[in-house]
Design a protein around this motif. Structure first.
Motif, mmCIF file in Angstrom:
data_model
loop_
_atom_site.group_PDB
_atom_site.id
_atom_site.type_symbol
_atom_site.label_atom_id
_atom_site.label_comp_id
_atom_site.label_asym_id
_atom_site.label_seq_id
_atom_site.Cartn_x
_atom_site.Cartn_y
_atom_site.Cartn_z
ATOM 1 N N ALA A 185 0.834 -1.211 0.000
ATOM 2 C CA ALA A 185 0.000 0.000 0.000
ATOM 3 C C ALA A 185 0.863 1.253 0.000
ATOM 4 O O ALA A 185 0.619 2.195 -0.767
ATOM 5 C CB ALA A 185 -0.922 -0.008 1.211
ATOM 6 N N LEU A 186 1.895 1.287 0.856
ATOM 7 C CA LEU A 186 2.755 2.467 0.910
ATOM 8 C C LEU A 186 3.605 2.578 -0.351
ATOM 9 O O LEU A 186 3.834 3.679 -0.862
ATOM 10 C CB LEU A 186 3.649 2.413 2.155
ATOM 11 N N ALA A 187 4.053 1.442 -0.876
ATOM 12 C CA ALA A 187 4.824 1.469 -2.121
ATOM 13 C C ALA A 187 3.979 2.001 -3.267
ATOM 14 O O ALA A 187 4.465 2.736 -4.129
ATOM 15 C CB ALA A 187 5.348 0.080 -2.444
ATOM 16 N N ALA A 188 2.701 1.641 -3.289
ATOM 17 C CA ALA A 188 1.821 2.089 -4.369
ATOM 18 C C ALA A 188 1.698 3.610 -4.379
ATOM 19 O O ALA A 188 1.806 4.240 -5.436
ATOM 20 C CB ALA A 188 0.442 1.446 -4.233
ATOM 21 N N VAL A 189 1.474 4.222 -3.208
ATOM 22 C CA VAL A 189 1.351 5.685 -3.203
ATOM 23 C C VAL A 189 2.703 6.355 -3.442
ATOM 24 O O VAL A 189 2.763 7.476 -3.952
ATOM 25 C CB VAL A 189 0.709 6.227 -1.905
ATOM 26 N N THR A 190 3.796 5.672 -3.112
ATOM 27 C CA THR A 190 5.117 6.208 -3.434
ATOM 28 C C THR A 190 5.285 6.351 -4.938
ATOM 29 O O THR A 190 5.971 7.251 -5.422
ATOM 30 C CB THR A 190 6.223 5.305 -2.848
ATOM 31 N N HIS A 191 4.616 5.460 -5.683
ATOM 32 C CA HIS A 191 4.639 5.518 -7.146
ATOM 33 C C HIS A 191 3.464 6.322 -7.705
ATOM 34 O O HIS A 191 3.296 6.396 -8.927
ATOM 35 C CB HIS A 191 4.614 4.102 -7.729
ATOM 36 N N GLY A 192 2.641 6.905 -6.834
ATOM 37 C CA GLY A 192 1.514 7.705 -7.294
ATOM 38 C C GLY A 192 0.372 6.890 -7.856
ATOM 39 O O GLY A 192 -0.397 7.386 -8.689
ATOM 40 N N LEU A 235 -11.138 3.317 -9.504
ATOM 41 C CA LEU A 235 -9.708 3.516 -9.282
ATOM 42 C C LEU A 235 -9.182 4.819 -9.870
ATOM 43 O O LEU A 235 -8.412 5.542 -9.230
ATOM 44 C CB LEU A 235 -8.927 2.326 -9.860
ATOM 45 N N ALA A 236 -9.596 5.127 -11.085
ATOM 46 C CA ALA A 236 -9.071 6.327 -11.754
ATOM 47 C C ALA A 236 -9.416 7.606 -10.992
ATOM 48 O O ALA A 236 -8.670 8.598 -11.055
ATOM 49 C CB ALA A 236 -9.599 6.404 -13.186
ATOM 50 N N SER A 237 -10.504 7.598 -10.238
ATOM 51 C CA SER A 237 -10.942 8.813 -9.541
ATOM 52 C C SER A 237 -10.034 9.153 -8.360
ATOM 53 O O SER A 237 -10.102 10.265 -7.833
ATOM 54 C CB SER A 237 -12.381 8.656 -9.058
ATOM 55 N N TRP A 238 -9.198 8.224 -7.935
ATOM 56 C CA TRP A 238 -8.313 8.467 -6.794
ATOM 57 C C TRP A 238 -6.892 8.805 -7.232
ATOM 58 O O TRP A 238 -5.995 8.943 -6.404
ATOM 59 C CB TRP A 238 -8.292 7.234 -5.877
ATOM 60 N N ARG A 239 -6.679 8.963 -8.533
ATOM 61 C CA ARG A 239 -5.330 9.206 -9.029
ATOM 62 C C ARG A 239 -4.759 10.527 -8.498
ATOM 63 O O ARG A 239 -3.592 10.606 -8.117
ATOM 64 C CB ARG A 239 -5.309 9.198 -10.557
ATOM 65 N N GLY A 240 -5.578 11.582 -8.486
ATOM 66 C CA GLY A 240 -5.077 12.877 -8.025
ATOM 67 C C GLY A 240 -4.564 12.811 -6.599
ATOM 68 O O GLY A 240 -3.498 13.366 -6.284
ATOM 69 N N GLY A 241 -5.312 12.136 -5.728
ATOM 70 C CA GLY A 241 -4.877 11.998 -4.341
ATOM 71 C C GLY A 241 -3.599 11.191 -4.223
ATOM 72 O O GLY A 241 -2.711 11.517 -3.423
ATOM 73 N N ALA A 242 -3.503 10.115 -5.024
ATOM 74 C CA ALA A 242 -2.300 9.272 -4.987
ATOM 75 C C ALA A 242 -1.081 10.050 -5.453
ATOM 76 O O ALA A 242 0.014 9.927 -4.885
ATOM 77 C CB ALA A 242 -2.511 8.033 -5.848
ATOM 78 N N GLU A 243 -1.252 10.868 -6.488
ATOM 79 C CA GLU A 243 -0.121 11.647 -6.995
ATOM 80 C C GLU A 243 0.296 12.727 -5.998
ATOM 81 O O GLU A 243 1.478 13.049 -5.884
ATOM 82 C CB GLU A 243 -0.478 12.248 -8.350
ATOM 83 N N ALA A 244 -0.670 13.260 -5.254
ATOM 84 C CA ALA A 244 -0.340 14.263 -4.233
ATOM 85 C C ALA A 244 0.506 13.640 -3.121
ATOM 86 O O ALA A 244 1.482 14.247 -2.651
ATOM 87 C CB ALA A 244 -1.614 14.869 -3.655
ATOM 88 N N VAL A 245 0.155 12.425 -2.693
ATOM 89 C CA VAL A 245 0.952 11.745 -1.669
ATOM 90 C C VAL A 245 2.326 11.389 -2.230
ATOM 91 O O VAL A 245 3.345 11.504 -1.539
ATOM 92 C CB VAL A 245 0.228 10.486 -1.153
ATOM 93 N N ARG A 246 2.363 10.955 -3.496
ATOM 94 C CA ARG A 246 3.650 10.661 -4.131
ATOM 95 C C ARG A 246 4.570 11.880 -4.084
ATOM 96 O O ARG A 246 5.749 11.771 -3.737
ATOM 97 C CB ARG A 246 3.429 10.252 -5.588
ATOM 98 N N ASP A 247 4.035 13.035 -4.426
ATOM 99 C CA ASP A 247 4.840 14.253 -4.434
ATOM 100 C C ASP A 247 5.302 14.621 -3.022
ATOM 101 O O ASP A 247 6.419 15.123 -2.827
ATOM 102 C CB ASP A 247 4.052 15.405 -5.055
ATOM 103 N N GLU A 248 4.436 14.390 -2.042
ATOM 104 C CA GLU A 248 4.808 14.656 -0.654
ATOM 105 C C GLU A 248 5.979 13.768 -0.237
ATOM 106 O O GLU A 248 6.953 14.239 0.377
ATOM 107 C CB GLU A 248 3.615 14.403 0.270
ATOM 108 N N ILE A 249 5.900 12.482 -0.577
ATOM 109 C CA ILE A 249 6.972 11.541 -0.231
ATOM 110 C C ILE A 249 8.273 11.939 -0.921
ATOM 111 O O ILE A 249 9.350 11.934 -0.307
ATOM 112 C CB ILE A 249 6.557 10.106 -0.611
ATOM 113 N N ALA A 250 8.182 12.299 -2.196
ATOM 114 C CA ALA A 250 9.383 12.658 -2.952
ATOM 115 C C ALA A 250 10.076 13.886 -2.369
ATOM 116 O O ALA A 250 11.300 14.043 -2.513
ATOM 117 C CB ALA A 250 9.019 12.903 -4.415
#
Length: 293
Positions: free
Chosen positions: A224-231, A263-278
């Motif tokens: 789960a954490l790896a997935a959001v790391t990749h957005g 799934l596609a509707s949550w992409r923006g949130g996932a990318e925001a967490v990805r950017d935070e992690i980066a």
């Protein structure tokens, strides 16, 4: 400086320690990871030096006299402990070393270095964030992955094949290749596999996630954490603490397989967490701070 890491007998917890262990090694420090005899091979597979604590005292790393004994012999300057290996704190105290806790997706928030980003923590007072670097152990890139995918790819990760029927029904309408690493013999009798589901022998997340657009899993916290790391947006079929926080951040959802179409509707949130992690400091950037902790 000598740095001792204490790893409980859990691959997932060990893997959370490895990026920091390697950052310390490449910074020139002498690093060893201590664990039980039955876990030594797992430690060695990370490329790090293992300390075999043996199983003679009949306890785990929550209260291990063997860990303290080794610390007294080796005299590390820093002892890094997973939250499930509090004996590391005792070992550090025994030799007057710096005691450091490293938290991960399986842990509750608290003081120490934390690989879970602040947006996915509740009240993590005293935590110092460090960038999560997904690590799943040594892997070989499978031959099929060396060819470009002809359509979007969704990684399916199920440890139990029992819910395969409802999952197959839910993903059949997805305009994507749904990839599942499993033995076809595990699929329950009478379950029909839709044409867009592909079964493979192995789908190592470290190799596969960068090629995916989404993930469906059954509650694997590290995945789960790896997935959001990749957005990547995700659907967790099982309720977990990290899954609930990812859902609250709009990066995924916890619910039945029928929600796979969202799934596609949550992409923006996932990318925001990805950017935070980066944007968080990488393990190598916090080595100096860790040694001063």
């Amino acid at each position: 400086m000598r740095v001792l890491l204490a790893a409980p007998s859990s691959p997932a917890r060990l893997h959370n320690l490895v990026p920091l262990a390697w950052a310390l090694r490449t910074a020139g420090h002498d690093v060893k990871i201590a664990g039980r005899t039955s876990f030594v091979d797992e430690i060695l597979s990370t490329g790090c030096v293992a300390v075999d604590l043996e199983d003679g005292d009949g306890t785990d790393l929550a209260e291990s006299a063997a860990l303290v004994e080794f610390a007294e012999l080796w005299r590390p300057g820093v002892v890094v402990s997973d939250a499930a290996a509090p004996a590391g704190t005792a070992a550090a105290e025994a030799v007057e070393a710096v005691a450091v806790r490293l938290l991960g997706p399986l842990d509750e928030p608290g003081a120490g270095f934390d690989t879970v980003p602040p947006s996915l923590r509740d009240g993590a007072a005293g935590a110092r964030p460090v960038r999560h670097v997904p690590y799943f152990g040594p892997v070989v890139v499978p031959g099929w992955l060396r060819r470009k995918a002809r359509r979007n790819r969704v990684l399916l990760s199920l440890t139990d094949a029992t819910p395969a029927g409802p999952v197959f029904d839910a993903v059949a309408s997805l305009d994507a290749e749904v990839l599942w690493a499993t033995d076809p013999a595990r699929i329950p009798a009478g379950v029909t596999m839709p044409p867009n589901v592909r079964l493979v022998d192995a789908a190592p997340p470290a190799a596969v996630l960068p090629t995916c657009t989404a993930v469906i899993h059954d509650g694997d916290a590290n995945l789960a954490l790896a997935a959001v790391t990749h957005g990547l947006p995700q659907l967790s079929l099982t309720e977990t603490a990290i899954g609930a926080r990812i859902a609250a951040a709009g990066a995924g959802e916890v619910g039945p397989a029928e929600r796979a179409g969202e799934l596609a509707s949550w992409r923006g949130g996932a990318e925001a967490v990805r950017d935070e992690i980066a944007a968080l400091p990488a393990p190598r950037a916090v080595v100096a701070e860790l040694l001063r902790a």
